[in-house]
Design an enzyme around this catalytic site. Structure first.
Site, PDB file in Angstrom:
ATOM      1  N   GLU A 264       0.832  -1.163  -0.067  1.00  0.00           N
ATOM      2  CA  GLU A 264       0.081   0.120   0.000  1.00  0.00           C
ATOM      3  C   GLU A 264       1.104   1.327  -0.004  1.00  0.00           C
ATOM      4  OE1 GLU A 264      -1.033   2.989   1.033  1.00  0.00           O
ATOM      5  OE2 GLU A 264      -1.602   2.520   3.156  1.00  0.00           O
ATOM      6  N   CYS A 301      -1.597   8.019   4.626  1.00  0.00           N
ATOM      7  CA  CYS A 301      -1.928   7.569   3.362  1.00  0.00           C
ATOM      8  C   CYS A 301      -2.909   8.326   2.951  1.00  0.00           C
ATOM      9  CB  CYS A 301      -1.993   5.951   3.364  1.00  0.00           C
ATOM     10  SG  CYS A 301      -0.803   5.221   4.244  1.00  0.00           S
TER      11      CYS A 301
END
Lengths: 531, 531
Positions: A264, A301
């Site tokens: 990710e 993120c």
């Protein structure tokens, strides 16, 4: 209590490849004690132990693994105040944030425990024998998920608990029945060690093989690379930068036996501000946007790195309100010197691009100690944005670029030009959303999570979370790295054909003693199979 | 009816990159008419059409797609006798086998139709809002699977219907809502075209965008490579050789945006013959083994290419019986000249390895026409097998190697040395199986399907099938390429956060009008959500 050692095959041992100390980013001072790095030989020991533990751990029941995960949570809480205090020291986060993240981490372990108890993730499918079928009989076929094998987890810098040693990747892999080797993040090695002590105790109290969990620390990329190319390792979980994730992805794909890397790698998480919504709520949206942008010094993120809107007086109001809100945001301590330096370089690079203007800034750093940086909001025209792919690159931290479009067509062109994203957000009135079918269709092709009239920060750990998305947000859009569905990364199906009923795993037996939901001859049921 | 054209964006067009003719492998004679190859520009047209069709096709309902799949099946049947006749001509298969494969293919389309109607594969998860939760409220989160985007399918040589134009990969991708571009196999281009006519009609009758399905033929690897690197393509399904699959896998991973390649690359499908079972049933096991080995001239991914057993008088009985059974097997026509040549080369290479002895052979080819070969069974000691990795390489066709072990420890060593496999088979008594825990544990780590007292050939298309396995059997052990679970290759999750209820897709709405099973706040239910 912190020794600076590695946890390898149930033994705490001094790393053989050098020493270092953690740094407090709020003061730039070293933190005691001296920590160690593992050698290649030590990496191999951890890998061999994980491989030896794999079949034993795979043979545990759902209940045994659920209890083990709950014990991990309990042992983490039993570390007491030492844990959030060390987190705060190593990350610059307020202690309250560390405590909140600890709660999230132990709740995550408990959620996986509860989730695997149901057996839903096994995706069991049973087609019973049809011995008299013409032209050919059908044998008895029973499909279930089983653990994929030893998993390597790379801890993230920004979630020292929730995406680190006992974070989401580890919880999912252990829940699946895979031994885990964590490569801890060098920004918070003491935190890593404390949590590893807790997991080690849980492994011992559960009488599991020692190789079920190891913690390895390493300088540079060598130790990580050693782990990813080890033949015994069957999958990798990673949260971090695009460069780091892609390096592991390529390594893994070029092994003699390629293995899946679930990386990710973050994104710019576009926020589309539609005209009516701005007209009605420019100031409230600006407040929410700046709050999301600057939360945790923007070190998420899902931080909103790009906003997209059509020029209008309402957009000017948004800019004025955002600028005013930003002006009150204190300079923030970043996680480490490298992240702060990358932020300074990234924002300088952004501001030097053609057409980029500053909309507003947070409070100046002044003489604050440690690795402090100032929040920024830039603005650029759609033409300039579309002409310059650099403006889509993530700068990790509390900075965002507002893309100002001439009209709806240009707004769609900007969205069409975006790469894959973890999230996409739309601020819209109900009437606007109902008519923006092309925008929604485009966003559905680009994002993992589509947010309406919320902001992207705040990733709920639950069944329904999707934290992932089309490349470059992640290496494989088919999987989430947060929430109970993330266990799918670490299991693979196996089908038992004509297997002696009494030797089948309990969850596949006709009696279905654990009442697992199963698809039996095409019908979902938790009942036993009539023999 | 066969024109030799390509189907691109709903138009039948002459390929611009040259001409060729199919060859009847039973006679080595060319088959009419002249066929064509697509140019790069034509590949791009097919890809652009698929990309344009993707959002429209993605927006169809489960019911619409189910009806479309059923119509595909109907249109294939409506081709009548022309289809199995052309299959027989192009493959050398008896017409009855072609008819059987047609039945399997249309049943597969109908199974996917019925499977997606249930909505099970959407894996819907709903966590409703908790506005009063402390310390933070939970937003409404709704997770579902959506199509991944345009999929390229490479047809296999050995299943001209079931793993080709409208085969398992295509059925799964269309069921998921992904447009499909098939790269047809050059061994059966007329078959490809006939089936493409059927799918084209189904697309038209269903009023779907023309780009939902295209058929491309190409010489060499260029056309396939063009398709895999096209940015609009989001996933690849492939069934074929290790070299072919890995070439696509590497191409796909080195794209600027990597995409998943699901390549099923075959294996040697070990059959372990345990002593008691041999003692009791050597002759019956030999008959079953030779039947499985020589079915369809051995041209199956799950053909048993390796057998493993401990030396004993019973094993000698097995060899004598297998040799006798094999002697009655006629020389068989292989699918094309290349496959027959590779078989000759592969068996010659096998027989030249140190320690390899011939146990038995089928009937000699003699003066039979076409691409005929002779079945073979070799034998080798475990020492020789363990010392020579070449003996684990798949030779496609009706050949197998029996590995003879000195004892149980050596048998386990041989199994431990095996690479990943589609299937592993054990012939055992109930008592033997109950005590062979290490053997079963090893096989569970290596195979996708574990078969007991059956043989591996015969891949049932059903919910419970797993056709895949650890590398090199497939590029990703987490997915099957046969059965309803194979749809998971071509979907990815998306999460809707705080989305206006009335704009949600029907399957995510509280009312749950289609009664899809959903995980609502942790509980699986097909009921509506109480608002």
């Amino acid at each position: 209590m912190i020794t600076g050692q590695q946890l390898i095959n149930g033994q705490w041992v001094q790393g053989e490849a050098g020493q270092y100390q953690a740094v407090n980013p709020a003061t730039a001072a070293f933190i005691e004690p001296v920590m160690s790095y593992a050698s290649k030989a030590q990496v191999q020991q951890a890998v061999a132990a994980a491989a030896a533990a794999a079949p034993v751990f795979a043979a545990t029941t759902l209940k045994q693994r659920a209890e083990f995960l709950e014990l991990c949570a309990e042992e983490i809480m039993a570390l007491g105040d030492a844990l959030p205090e060390r987190v705060a020291q190593e990350t610059g986060y307020p202690k309250a944030r560390a405590e909140g993240e600890r709660a999230r981490t132990v709740n995550q372990l408990r959620l996986f425990a509860s989730s695997i108890r149901s057996g839903e993730y096994l995706n069991i499918r049973i087609d019973t024998a049809l011995p008299d079928r013409q032209p050919l009989p059908r044998p008895d076929l029973r499909y279930t998920n089983q653990p994929i094998g030893p998993v390597v987890v790379f801890g993230a810098s920004n979630f020292p608990l929730a995406f680190s040693v006992a974070g989401g990747d580890t919880a999912a892999a252990l829940a699946a029945g895979c031994p885990v080797i964590v490569k801890g993040h060098n920004s918070h090695p003491g935190t890593c060690e404390l949590v590893a002590h807790a997991l080690h105790k849980a492994v011992q109290k559960s009488s599991l093989p020692a190789g079920v969990f190891s913690l390895i620390m390493g300088a540079g990329r060598e130790v990580g690379a050693e782990l990813v190319v080890a033949p015994e390792v069957k999958a990798v979980g990673f949260t971090g930068s695009l460069a780091g994730g892609m390096a592991l992805f390529q390594l893994a794909n070029n092994r003699p036996e390629p293995i899946p890397v679930f990386a990710e790698m973050g994104s710019v998480n576009p926020v589309v501000l539609l005209p009516e919504a701005l007209e009605q709520n420019a100031e409230a949206i600006a407040a929410g946007f700046v709050g999301s942008l600057t939360l945790g010094v923007g070190q998420f993120c899902v931080n909103p790195g790009v906003a997209v809107a059509i020029q209008s007086p309402a957009l000017d109001r948004f800019c004025r309100a955002a600028s005013a809100a930003l002006a009150k945001v204190p300079a923030g301590v970043m996680l480490n010197e490298g992240i702060a330096a990358a932020y300074q370089k990234g924002t300088a690079h952004l501001s030097a691009q053609t057409g980029v203007e500053l909309v507003g800034s947070g409070e100046a750093v002044g003489d604050k100690a440690g690795f402090c940086t100032q929040a920024k909001l830039f603005k650029v025209t759609a033409e300039a944005f579309l002409a310059n792919p650099h403006l889509q690159e993530e700068v990790f931290g509390h900075v965002s670029v507002l893309v100002s479009c001439a009209d709806q067509a240009q707004l769609l062109a900007v969205v069409r030009a975006l790469k894959g994203q973890l999230t996409g957000t739309v601020q819209a009135t109900a009437a606007e959303l109902a008519t923006q079918t092309e925008l929604i269709s485009l966003l559905r092709q680009k994002v993992g999570r589509l947010v309406v009239n919320n902001f992207p920060t705040g990733v709920e750990v639950c069944d329904a979370m999707m934290h992932g998305g089309p490349f470059p947000a992640a290496t494989d859009a088919r999987f989430t790295s947060v929430g109970t569905a993330s266990i799918a990364r670490f299991v693979r199906p196996i089908c038992f054909q004509n297997y002696p009923p009494e030797l089948l795993p309990p969850e596949l037996q006709n009696a279905n003693p654990w009442r697992v939901p199963r698809l039996v001859n095409g019908v979902k049921t938790s009942a036993a199979v009539d023999a």
